[in-house]
Design a protein around this motif. Structure first.
Motif, PDB file in Angstrom:
ATOM      1  N   LYS A  96       0.836  -1.207   0.000  1.00  0.00           N
ATOM      2  CA  LYS A  96       0.000   0.000   0.000  1.00  0.00           C
ATOM      3  C   LYS A  96       0.869   1.255   0.000  1.00  0.00           C
ATOM      4  N   THR A  97       1.905   1.253   0.832  1.00  0.00           N
ATOM      5  CA  THR A  97       2.810   2.400   0.895  1.00  0.00           C
ATOM      6  C   THR A  97       3.515   2.594  -0.437  1.00  0.00           C
ATOM      7  N   ILE A  98       3.923   1.496  -1.066  1.00  0.00           N
ATOM      8  CA  ILE A  98       4.590   1.580  -2.370  1.00  0.00           C
ATOM      9  C   ILE A  98       3.671   2.216  -3.404  1.00  0.00           C
ATOM     10  N   ARG A  99       2.414   1.770  -3.451  1.00  0.00           N
ATOM     11  CA  ARG A  99       1.476   2.342  -4.438  1.00  0.00           C
ATOM     12  C   ARG A  99       1.273   3.843  -4.202  1.00  0.00           C
ATOM     13  N   GLU A 100       1.168   4.238  -2.937  1.00  0.00           N
ATOM     14  CA  GLU A 100       1.001   5.662  -2.621  1.00  0.00           C
ATOM     15  C   GLU A 100       2.231   6.463  -3.037  1.00  0.00           C
ATOM     16  N   ASN A 101       3.411   5.918  -2.762  1.00  0.00           N
ATOM     17  CA  ASN A 101       4.647   6.623  -3.110  1.00  0.00           C
ATOM     18  C   ASN A 101       4.883   6.668  -4.619  1.00  0.00           C
ATOM     19  N   LYS A 103       2.576   6.915  -6.903  1.00  0.00           N
ATOM     20  CA  LYS A 103       1.726   7.998  -7.422  1.00  0.00           C
ATOM     21  C   LYS A 103       2.318   9.358  -7.094  1.00  0.00           C
ATOM     22  N   LYS A 104       2.834   9.479  -5.879  1.00  0.00           N
ATOM     23  CA  LYS A 104       3.351  10.770  -5.416  1.00  0.00           C
ATOM     24  C   LYS A 104       4.697  11.112  -6.049  1.00  0.00           C
ATOM     25  N   LEU A 105       5.565  10.099  -6.201  1.00  0.00           N
ATOM     26  CA  LEU A 105       6.927  10.361  -6.654  1.00  0.00           C
ATOM     27  C   LEU A 105       7.126  10.167  -8.151  1.00  0.00           C
ATOM     28  N   GLY A 106       6.214   9.387  -8.784  1.00  0.00           N
ATOM     29  CA  GLY A 106       6.269   9.256 -10.238  1.00  0.00           C
ATOM     30  C   GLY A 106       7.273   8.254 -10.774  1.00  0.00           C
ATOM     31  N   PHE A 107       7.650   7.257  -9.958  1.00  0.00           N
ATOM     32  CA  PHE A 107       8.519   6.202 -10.477  1.00  0.00           C
ATOM     33  C   PHE A 107       8.154   4.877  -9.815  1.00  0.00           C
ATOM     34  N   ASN A 108       8.552   3.766 -10.467  1.00  0.00           N
ATOM     35  CA  ASN A 108       8.238   2.436  -9.958  1.00  0.00           C
ATOM     36  C   ASN A 108       9.131   2.094  -8.757  1.00  0.00           C
ATOM     37  N   ILE A 109       8.540   1.404  -7.788  1.00  0.00           N
ATOM     38  CA  ILE A 109       9.271   0.985  -6.587  1.00  0.00           C
ATOM     39  C   ILE A 109       9.122  -0.526  -6.458  1.00  0.00           C
TER      40      ILE A 109
END
Length: 278
Positions: A96-101, A103-109
């Motif tokens: 969940k945190t990865i999906r939020e980040n 969207k916010k940061l604009g790159f894949n994690i």
């Protein structure tokens, strides 16, 4: 993470299931997977638990023997901690945190990170790895696959500091010593993955004696594909009670060799041919 109410309830269910498995692995595991499927969210988790549910319908599955053996011989706290850190911290809350980040940061994690541990940095500047793990956890990454390049003991303080993460450590059999395992006795979020050599199985015997959760791995090249397909490696890993057995392609292995090996591994896993998960 430990103060998360969902984490607390999930951990309680898993603890109870670990106790029940010793008496009835078939019923207990099926019930746990059924419950997970009912409460899972997202396509990946639904697909995973649906496949697991279907596989466990096979009452003659080798995986039931594997589960029974692991619960009997592995410290339950180690199973619980690795399971919660990968299954909950990484693949549930971390996802969940990865999906939020993203969207916010604009790159894949990625959900997991592979790291080759540099001996000089470990000895002289271990805080650099501490920063890497802290930054990764802030992004939602809680699974780390580490390849040793130096003394394993130097990694232990880092793993202890980051108790919400799971550390899957690929290492040589010579690295698994009494001293190292005694030093890691109170660190429950580590899972050694030992390179399998037919004449060097003492490391696996020692891990089993000490109650560790562990796996095996072996590298392969084009010349090894037929040997892999024979199933001998997985049979051998079954004999040393490795929960998982990973095959890693060598740098010079061809795309065709990787494709054929992956196809065999998938078939062996789905058909539950061995008491180790390929």
């Amino acid at each position: 993470m430990a103060n998360n109410i969902t984490h607390i309830l999930t951990e309680a269910v898993v603890k109870n299931t670990l106790k029940e498995i010793e008496d009835s692995p078939e019923r207990s595991i099926r019930r746990l997977v059924d419950m997970a499927l009912n409460f899972s969210e997202g396509r990946f988790k639904n697909d995973f638990f649906s496949v697991a549910q279907k596989m466990l319908e096979n009452e003659n599955s080798s995986y039931y023997d594997l589960i029974r053996d692991a619960v009997t011989h592995v410290d339950h706290e180690r199973i619980l901690r690795i399971g919660m850190n990968v299954g909950f911290n990484s693949c549930t809350e971390g996802a969940k945190t990865i999906r939020e980040n993203e969207k916010k940061l604009g790159f894949n994690i990625p959900w997991a990170v592979f790291l080759h541990m540099d001996e000089q940095i470990l000895l002289e500047k271990p805080e650099m790895y501490d920063h890497v793990f802290s930054q990764g956890e802030a992004l939602g990454i809680y699974t780390w696959i580490l390849f040793e390049d130096g003394p394993l003991a130097e990694m232990l303080p880092l793993m202890k500091e980051h108790e919400d993460s799971a550390f899957i450590v690929a290492c040589e059999p010579e690295s698994i010593t009494e001293d190292f395992l005694d030093g890691a006795a109170q660190i429950m979020n580590i899972m050694p993955v030992v390179r399998y050599e037919e004449e060097k199985t003492a490391a696996f015997d020692l891990l089993r004696k000490k109650g560790y959760l562990y796996a095996a791995y072996q590298t392969y090249g084009d010349q090894d594909v037929e040997a892999v397909a024979s199933g001998d490696l997985f049979y051998s890993a079954e004999q040393v009670h490795a929960v998982l057995t990973a095959l890693l392609p060598s740098q010079d292995s061809s795309k065709e060799a990787r494709k054929r090996t992956a196809a065999y591994v998938e078939r062996a896993r789905n058909e539950q041919l061995f008491g180790t998960i390929p």
